[in-house]
Structure formats: structure tokens, C-alpha cells
Scaffold this motif. Structure first.
Motif, PDB file in Angstrom:
ATOM      1  N   LEU A   1       0.831  -1.218   0.000  1.00  0.00           N
ATOM      2  CA  LEU A   1       0.000   0.000   0.000  1.00  0.00           C
ATOM      3  C   LEU A   1       0.862   1.263   0.000  1.00  0.00           C
ATOM      4  O   LEU A   1       0.686   2.155  -0.841  1.00  0.00           O
ATOM      5  N   ARG A   2       1.818   1.318   0.914  1.00  0.00           N
ATOM      6  CA  ARG A   2       2.677   2.515   0.987  1.00  0.00           C
ATOM      7  C   ARG A   2       3.514   2.653  -0.289  1.00  0.00           C
ATOM      8  O   ARG A   2       3.704   3.763  -0.792  1.00  0.00           O
ATOM      9  N   ALA A   3       4.004   1.536  -0.801  1.00  0.00           N
ATOM     10  CA  ALA A   3       4.823   1.594  -2.024  1.00  0.00           C
ATOM     11  C   ALA A   3       4.016   2.192  -3.173  1.00  0.00           C
ATOM     12  O   ALA A   3       4.516   3.017  -3.931  1.00  0.00           O
ATOM     13  N   ILE A   4       2.759   1.799  -3.275  1.00  0.00           N
ATOM     14  CA  ILE A   4       1.897   2.329  -4.339  1.00  0.00           C
ATOM     15  C   ILE A   4       1.641   3.820  -4.094  1.00  0.00           C
ATOM     16  O   ILE A   4       1.746   4.643  -4.999  1.00  0.00           O
ATOM     17  N   GLU A   5       1.335   4.149  -2.848  1.00  0.00           N
ATOM     18  CA  GLU A   5       1.021   5.549  -2.525  1.00  0.00           C
ATOM     19  C   GLU A   5       2.183   6.491  -2.832  1.00  0.00           C
ATOM     20  O   GLU A   5       1.982   7.607  -3.298  1.00  0.00           O
ATOM     21  N   ILE A   6       3.400   6.046  -2.500  1.00  0.00           N
ATOM     22  CA  ILE A   6       4.560   6.942  -2.707  1.00  0.00           C
ATOM     23  C   ILE A   6       5.187   6.744  -4.083  1.00  0.00           C
ATOM     24  O   ILE A   6       6.239   7.303  -4.359  1.00  0.00           O
ATOM     25  N   ASN A   7       4.555   5.916  -4.918  1.00  0.00           N
ATOM     26  CA  ASN A   7       5.088   5.677  -6.277  1.00  0.00           C
ATOM     27  C   ASN A   7       6.465   5.051  -6.288  1.00  0.00           C
ATOM     28  O   ASN A   7       7.337   5.461  -7.065  1.00  0.00           O
ATOM     29  N   ALA A   8       6.688   4.090  -5.426  1.00  0.00           N
ATOM     30  CA  ALA A   8       7.991   3.408  -5.413  1.00  0.00           C
ATOM     31  C   ALA A   8       8.124   2.574  -6.690  1.00  0.00           C
ATOM     32  O   ALA A   8       7.125   2.138  -7.270  1.00  0.00           O
ATOM     33  N   ASP A   9       9.379   2.369  -7.115  1.00  0.00           N
ATOM     34  CA  ASP A   9       9.606   1.581  -8.329  1.00  0.00           C
ATOM     35  C   ASP A   9       9.334   0.103  -8.085  1.00  0.00           C
ATOM     36  O   ASP A   9       9.000  -0.632  -9.014  1.00  0.00           O
ATOM     37  N   CYS A  10       9.550  -0.328  -6.852  1.00  0.00           N
ATOM     38  CA  CYS A  10       9.355  -1.744  -6.532  1.00  0.00           C
ATOM     39  C   CYS A  10       9.394  -1.943  -5.027  1.00  0.00           C
ATOM     40  O   CYS A  10       9.754  -1.032  -4.286  1.00  0.00           O
ATOM     41  N   ILE A  11       9.006  -3.150  -4.629  1.00  0.00           N
ATOM     42  CA  ILE A  11       9.166  -3.553  -3.230  1.00  0.00           C
ATOM     43  C   ILE A  11      10.319  -4.519  -3.161  1.00  0.00           C
ATOM     44  O   ILE A  11      10.365  -5.485  -3.932  1.00  0.00           O
ATOM     45  N   LEU A  12      11.250  -4.273  -2.273  1.00  0.00           N
ATOM     46  CA  LEU A  12      12.311  -5.244  -2.031  1.00  0.00           C
ATOM     47  C   LEU A  12      11.959  -5.931  -0.724  1.00  0.00           C
ATOM     48  O   LEU A  12      11.973  -5.294   0.331  1.00  0.00           O
ATOM     49  N   LYS A  13      11.599  -7.188  -0.822  1.00  0.00           N
ATOM     50  CA  LYS A  13      11.207  -7.894   0.402  1.00  0.00           C
ATOM     51  C   LYS A  13      12.375  -8.754   0.889  1.00  0.00           C
ATOM     52  O   LYS A  13      12.721  -9.760   0.275  1.00  0.00           O
ATOM     53  N   GLY A  14      12.976  -8.295   1.969  1.00  0.00           N
ATOM     54  CA  GLY A  14      14.097  -9.024   2.558  1.00  0.00           C
ATOM     55  C   GLY A  14      13.582 -10.180   3.402  1.00  0.00           C
ATOM     56  O   GLY A  14      12.748  -9.983   4.284  1.00  0.00           O
ATOM     57  N   THR A  15      14.038 -11.388   3.081  1.00  0.00           N
ATOM     58  CA  THR A  15      13.599 -12.558   3.852  1.00  0.00           C
ATOM     59  C   THR A  15      14.841 -13.373   4.213  1.00  0.00           C
ATOM     60  O   THR A  15      15.955 -12.970   3.936  1.00  0.00           O
ATOM     61  N   ARG A  16      14.628 -14.552   4.816  1.00  0.00           N
ATOM     62  CA  ARG A  16      15.801 -15.399   5.089  1.00  0.00           C
ATOM     63  C   ARG A  16      16.017 -16.408   3.969  1.00  0.00           C
ATOM     64  O   ARG A  16      16.943 -17.195   3.998  1.00  0.00           O
ATOM     65  N   VAL A  17      15.118 -16.388   2.960  1.00  0.00           N
ATOM     66  CA  VAL A  17      15.294 -17.248   1.786  1.00  0.00           C
ATOM     67  C   VAL A  17      15.689 -16.335   0.624  1.00  0.00           C
ATOM     68  O   VAL A  17      15.238 -15.200   0.553  1.00  0.00           O
ATOM     69  N   ASP A  18      16.544 -16.829  -0.277  1.00  0.00           N
ATOM     70  CA  ASP A  18      17.090 -15.917  -1.290  1.00  0.00           C
ATOM     71  C   ASP A  18      16.266 -15.823  -2.562  1.00  0.00           C
ATOM     72  O   ASP A  18      16.797 -15.512  -3.621  1.00  0.00           O
ATOM     73  N   GLY A  19      14.979 -16.102  -2.482  1.00  0.00           N
ATOM     74  CA  GLY A  19      14.135 -15.940  -3.656  1.00  0.00           C
ATOM     75  C   GLY A  19      12.909 -16.823  -3.570  1.00  0.00           C
ATOM     76  O   GLY A  19      12.596 -17.375  -2.515  1.00  0.00           O
ATOM     77  N   VAL A  20      12.224 -16.951  -4.718  1.00  0.00           N
ATOM     78  CA  VAL A  20      11.031 -17.799  -4.785  1.00  0.00           C
ATOM     79  C   VAL A  20      11.440 -19.133  -5.416  1.00  0.00           C
ATOM     80  O   VAL A  20      12.083 -19.158  -6.465  1.00  0.00           O
TER      81      VAL A  20
END
Ligand code: GTP
Length: 235
Positions: A145-164
């Protein structure tokens, strides 16, 4: 991919480091140093942080607590983490502002979209606390929601796994990692990236999500420098 403005989603659990609960100052300081490097590249950084290292509303509800009450506690937990991150960033001389979705004026600014954008334009890191301010929504949804509101280019989701992966890499050592995958494929393959509310909000607004391992030192900086690490989810 070139980034001008990113929204970094950090999990609360990651702040625990090797602890069972709370905040590991060493981990916090490592995060702050990495975020500083990103800011120094001229990239605008907004952050949403979870609260699971302190309290999770869902867990409270499964132990018999009222869900709304539990979610309010979880939202306050994200404010505690936001304050800790703000302090760690300021120790690194990074300018920051903490804005909260629930008004706690004595502690932090209330969330105001236009003000958040001005802060970002001035090079300040903006941390968004208290999730969306509503129960039944996750901090992943708040991040989208915040990323869309502020027009961010993307979300970087930091997790303990290195991808999908095509199956859980923590359970299946032959799991295969996707470098890129579409929103549609994530859904059709039943892969778990975010809860559906967050995920479909991102899909509908064409906001790319990048899943990466935040606990590997240097990964965040590599990612914003254009190295292909993690998994990009796009339309
Ligand atoms: P500019 O408009 O660019 O000058 O931004 P600014 O954030 O420096 O201006 P402002 O005068 O709004 O804020 C000065 C300081 O007060 C900052 O550290 C803000 O985070 C803080 N601040 C502003 N509004 C609030 C509020 O409602 N509550 C709390 N606790 N702090 C606030």
C-alpha cells in the motif's frame, strides 16, 4: 533495473538475529549500514518493518486472544521496531523520519503521504510504522500500500530465503529457484510469497516485488546496483 525510489520490507523476526525474541543490536546496526550505502547511491528509501519479533496478532488469536486486540499489539510492535531502526540509522548519520498509521504524535509523525514524499525527496529515509493502521491486514499489505502511494519503483522484500522456489527450499534440497516469475504463475503454482491481499494489490497496481536474502551482508547494495540476485515478480 534502475531504481529511484524503493520500498524495503523488513521482517520483524530478522531483527532477532540469533535471539529468540526482541532486537539484536548487532543485526540492527548491520541493516543500518547497508541502508546507508543505498541512500548514498542517491536512491530514495522507504521502509516498512514487521513486528513478529515482539508480537504477532495471528499468534495471539490462536492462543485465544481477541484478534483485533492482538493486531493492535502487533501494530505497536512495528512502531517499537521502527523506533529502533530510526535510532540505528541516526547512529550512522542517516536522516530519517518515522511516520505511523496510528496517531502516536508524541512518539512519531502521523502518516501523511505528501509529507512522506517530501521527506524522500530531501534524501531522508522514511520508516512507516503501525502497518496499515487496521486489524486483519499484514505488514506486507502495508508495504504494498505505501509503495503504491509513494510511487515506489518496486518492493524489495528481505527474507531469510534468497528468492522464490518451486517448493520450500528449507524442506526440499532439490527446490529450484526462479530468477523471474509472473504474478499469475505464482498464483497458479500455489507458491507462497506474500498473503493474497498484499500480493493481489501489488499485481493490480503493477508493482514489481523482489524477494531476496537480507541476511547476507551486501545483498541489498548488490541488488540496487543492478546485480541479479533474488527473484523478481512482475506482470
Ligand atoms: P521539512 O518540512 O522538510 O522541514 O521537514 P521536517 O520533518 O524537518 O519538518 P517538521 O518541522 O515537520 O519536523 C521537525 C521534526 O519534528 C522532525 O524530526 C519530525 O520527525 C518531527 N515531527 C514532526 N511532526 C511530528 C509529530 O506529529 N510528532 C512527532 N513526535 N514528531 C514530529
Amino acid at each position: 533495473m534502475q531504481y529511484k525510489r524503493i520500498l524495503l520490507k523488513l521482517s520483524g523476526e530478522a531483527l532477532m538475529g540469533d535471539r529468540q525474541y526482541g532486537i539484536d543490536p548487532k543485526r540492527l546496526a548491520e541493516y543500518a549500514k547497508e541502508i546507508k550505502e543505498v541512500v548514498e547511491k542517491g536512491i530514495e528509501v522507504a521502509i516498512v518493518i514487521g513486528g513478529g519479533n515482539i508480537f504477532r496478532g495471528v499468534a495471539g488469536a490462536s492462543n485465544g486472544m481477541d484478534r483485533v486486540q492482538g493486531d493492535h499489539m502487533g501494530m505497536l510492535a512495528t512502531v517499537i521496531n521502527g523506533l529502533a531502526l530510526q535510532s540505528a540509522l541516526e547512529d550512522e548519520d542517516v536522516h530519517t523520519r518515522l511516520q505511523t498509521a496510528l496517531e502516536i504524535k508524541e512518539v512519531a509523525e502521523p502518516y501523511i503521504k505528501r509529507k512522506a514524499i517530501r521527506h524522500l525527496e530531501k534524501g531522508r529515509v522514511v520508516i512507516f510504522g503501525a502497518g496499515t493502521g487496521n486489524p486483519y491486514f499484514t505488514t506486507d499489505t502495508a508495504a504494498v500500500l505505501r509503495a503504491i502511494e509513494i510511487n515506489a519503483d518496486c518492493i524489495l522484500k528481505g527474507t531469510r530465503v534468497d528468492g522464490v522456489y518451486d517448493s520450500d527450499p528449507e524442506k526440499n534440497k532439490d527446490a529450484i529457484k526462479f530468477e523471474t516469475i509472473t504474478f499469475k504463475d505464482v498464483i497458479s503454482k500455489g507458491l507462497k510469497v506474500m498473503d493474497m491481499t498484499a500480493f493481489t494489490l501489488s499485481q493490480e497496481n503493477e508493482l514489481p516485488i523482489i524477494i531476496f536474502d537480507m541476511n547476507k551482508e551486501g545483498n541489498l547494495v548488490k541488488l540496487v546496483s543492478g546485480e541479479e540476485i533474488g527473484t523478481i515478480i512482475n506482470n
